[in-house]
Scaffold this motif. Structure first.
Motif, PDB file in Angstrom:
ATOM      1  N   GLU A   1       0.815  -1.211   0.000  1.00 48.50           N
ATOM      2  CA  GLU A   1       0.000   0.000   0.000  1.00 48.50           C
ATOM      3  C   GLU A   1       0.853   1.267   0.000  1.00 48.50           C
ATOM      4  OE1 GLU A   1      -3.175   2.636   0.139  1.00 48.50           O
ATOM      5  OE2 GLU A   1      -3.125   0.496  -0.367  1.00 48.50           O
ATOM      6  N   ARG A   2       1.997   1.246   0.669  1.00 51.51           N
ATOM      7  CA  ARG A   2       2.810   2.457   0.804  1.00 51.51           C
ATOM      8  C   ARG A   2       3.301   2.983  -0.540  1.00 51.51           C
ATOM      9  NH1 ARG A   2       8.741   1.026   1.876  1.00 51.51           N
ATOM     10  NH2 ARG A   2       8.927  -1.186   1.319  1.00 51.51           N
ATOM     11  N   TYR A   3       3.371   2.124  -1.535  1.00 53.46           N
ATOM     12  CA  TYR A   3       3.798   2.570  -2.855  1.00 53.46           C
ATOM     13  C   TYR A   3       2.632   3.080  -3.702  1.00 53.46           C
ATOM     14  CZ  TYR A   3       8.241   0.172  -1.955  1.00 53.46           C
ATOM     15  OH  TYR A   3       9.447  -0.222  -1.424  1.00 53.46           O
ATOM     16  N   HIS A   4       1.458   2.530  -3.482  1.00 55.74           N
ATOM     17  CA  HIS A   4       0.353   2.778  -4.408  1.00 55.74           C
ATOM     18  C   HIS A   4      -0.312   4.134  -4.247  1.00 55.74           C
ATOM     19  CE1 HIS A   4      -0.173  -0.979  -6.699  1.00 55.74           C
ATOM     20  NE2 HIS A   4       0.446  -1.533  -5.673  1.00 55.74           N
ATOM     21  N   HIS A   5      -0.322   4.679  -3.052  1.00 55.60           N
ATOM     22  CA  HIS A   5      -1.029   5.941  -2.823  1.00 55.60           C
ATOM     23  C   HIS A   5      -0.112   6.929  -2.115  1.00 55.60           C
ATOM     24  CE1 HIS A   5      -4.584   3.893  -4.202  1.00 55.60           C
ATOM     25  NE2 HIS A   5      -4.453   2.973  -3.264  1.00 55.60           N
ATOM     26  N   PRO A   6       0.862   7.474  -2.839  1.00 49.06           N
ATOM     27  CA  PRO A   6       1.834   8.373  -2.210  1.00 49.06           C
ATOM     28  C   PRO A   6       1.252   9.768  -1.963  1.00 49.06           C
ATOM     29  CG  PRO A   6       2.223   8.282  -4.561  1.00 49.06           C
ATOM     30  CD  PRO A   6       1.121   7.292  -4.281  1.00 49.06           C
ATOM     31  N   ASN A   7       1.872  10.494  -1.060  1.00 50.90           N
ATOM     32  CA  ASN A   7       1.606  11.926  -0.931  1.00 50.90           C
ATOM     33  C   ASN A   7       2.474  12.654  -1.950  1.00 50.90           C
ATOM     34  OD1 ASN A   7      -0.237  11.886   1.262  1.00 50.90           O
ATOM     35  ND2 ASN A   7       1.454  11.564   2.687  1.00 50.90           N
ATOM     36  N   ILE A   8       1.878  13.546  -2.718  1.00 46.46           N
ATOM     37  CA  ILE A   8       2.655  14.260  -3.735  1.00 46.46           C
ATOM     38  C   ILE A   8       2.735  15.758  -3.463  1.00 46.46           C
ATOM     39  CG2 ILE A   8       2.116  12.537  -5.493  1.00 46.46           C
ATOM     40  CD1 ILE A   8       0.177  14.598  -6.723  1.00 46.46           C
ATOM     41  N   LEU A   9       1.955  16.262  -2.505  1.00 46.21           N
ATOM     42  CA  LEU A   9       2.011  17.676  -2.147  1.00 46.21           C
ATOM     43  C   LEU A   9       2.930  17.863  -0.946  1.00 46.21           C
ATOM     44  CD1 LEU A   9      -1.779  18.639  -2.384  1.00 46.21           C
ATOM     45  CD2 LEU A   9      -0.048  18.711  -4.184  1.00 46.21           C
ATOM     46  N   PHE A  10       3.613  18.993  -0.895  1.00 45.96           N
ATOM     47  CA  PHE A  10       4.459  19.273   0.264  1.00 45.96           C
ATOM     48  C   PHE A  10       4.467  20.770   0.564  1.00 45.96           C
ATOM     49  CE2 PHE A  10       7.269  19.335  -3.442  1.00 45.96           C
ATOM     50  CZ  PHE A  10       8.022  20.492  -3.258  1.00 45.96           C
TER      51      PHE A  10
END
Length: 323
Positions: free
Chosen positions: A196-205
């Protein structure tokens, strides 16, 4: 909006080498497709990048922190495996199409892929391509911008003839929600995992307040989007070219315009595909393999297409004997 500090994407050079065992990039790739698509590629001298929510895996490129993020990525899917694949023949051609082979520097002007620390390979195109979004209810700031620029000056997507295209190597907003990009991310290998940790990453920072004016800035890191598929897709051994609506590491103020840019529900992406120009000379290096169940009439059609549009291309029969 509460944002996390910047963190590196998982899809880095170390990840490619240490986890995926990628030692070098291929110089030749293969694409399984129909005879109709072959005809369009040859006649138009373009290859189509499809929006990721329109391809075969609906779970791709969905981030935790940006809804509809999969609508911001456009891909062209290939494989580096020289051996013919029965699953790929069956899935993409029903055993009746072709396998196209082309060098990786296939795009107009023959730009070669550069290898970067983050995200693998990247290509700078000689043309910029338009990605449009619906903007029927614009914030006041965007309405003011729209009045300053005539919509009639926007060239059609993928047009070679327009004199109004922006200069090369441009990524940015030329009109409200009309984004131009001349960057292709790839070709890069797809990583296959069910974690799961790969499939739905956070892309905003959180990009902080760089101008000390009290306005928070947001950054976007879209590298991980479209770089992973589930284990059940591993048979594809896919290498992928990708065009992103957002620039890599792009930052902008989280003001009214910035919030509107991130609202992919209210202002959805309406471009469904991008046809990217191929270099005329690449057709001299093209390989076309007939599907295992190609009929004589289909072979005649393919031979006629190559004779007219790519007379130096190599035509091969399949090595598979499939009933």
């Amino acid at each position: 909006m509460k944002l996390d500090p910047y963190s590196l994407p998982f899809y880095t050079d170390d990840f490619l080498i240490d986890v995926m065992d990628i030692e070098k990039w291929p110089t030749f790739l293969y694409h399984y497709t129909s005879i109709n698509t072959l005809a369009l590629i040859l006649k138009n001298q373009t290859i189509r990048f499809n929006r990721l929510d329109k391809v075969n895996d609906p779970e791709e490129a969905i981030s935790k922190d940006l809804q509809n993020s999969n609508t911001t990525q456009f891909v062209s899917c290939w494989t580096a495996n020289q051996r013919e694949s029965i699953p790929l023949w069956n899935m993409y051609t029903k055993m009746k199409g072709v396998r196209i082979g082309m060098p990786t520097d296939m795009f107009e002007g023959r730009p070669t892929p550069d290898i970067y620390d983050h995200g693998g390979a990247m290509i700078h195109l000689n043309e910029a391509y338009n990605i449009e979004r619906k903007a029927s209810k614009l914030p006041d700031q965007l309405k003011a911008m729209q009045r300053l620029i005539s919509p009639e000056k926007i060239p059609s997507n993928g047009s070679k003839s327009s004199e109004n295209k922006p200069s090369v190597r441009l990524t940015g907003i030329s009109l409200p929600f009309s984004v131009w990009s001349s960057i292709v991310i790839g070709p890069n290998p797809v990583f296959y995992s069910d974690e799961e940790r790969y499939h739905h990453p956070n892309i905003l920072f959180d990009a902080g307040d760089p101008y000390n004016d009290g306005i928070q800035h947001v950054g976007i890191s879209p590298i991980d989007l479209g770089s992973i598929k589930g284990e059940h897709w591993k048979f594809e051994q896919e290498w992928r070219f990708k065009i992103s609506m957002f620039g890599i590491g792009e930052t902008f103020p989280l003001d009214e315009i910035g919030k509107a840019r991130l609202d992919l529900l209210k202002y959805p992406v309406i471009t469904e595909y991008i046809d990217v120009d191929l270099d005329e000379g690449v057709f001299d290096q093209m390989e076309v393999t007939l599907a295992p169940s190609t009929t004589m009439s289909e072979q005649i059609i393919i031979e006629s297409l190559l004779h007219r549009f790519a007379p130096k291309a190599v035509l091969k029969r399949s090595e598979l004997n499939v009933m």
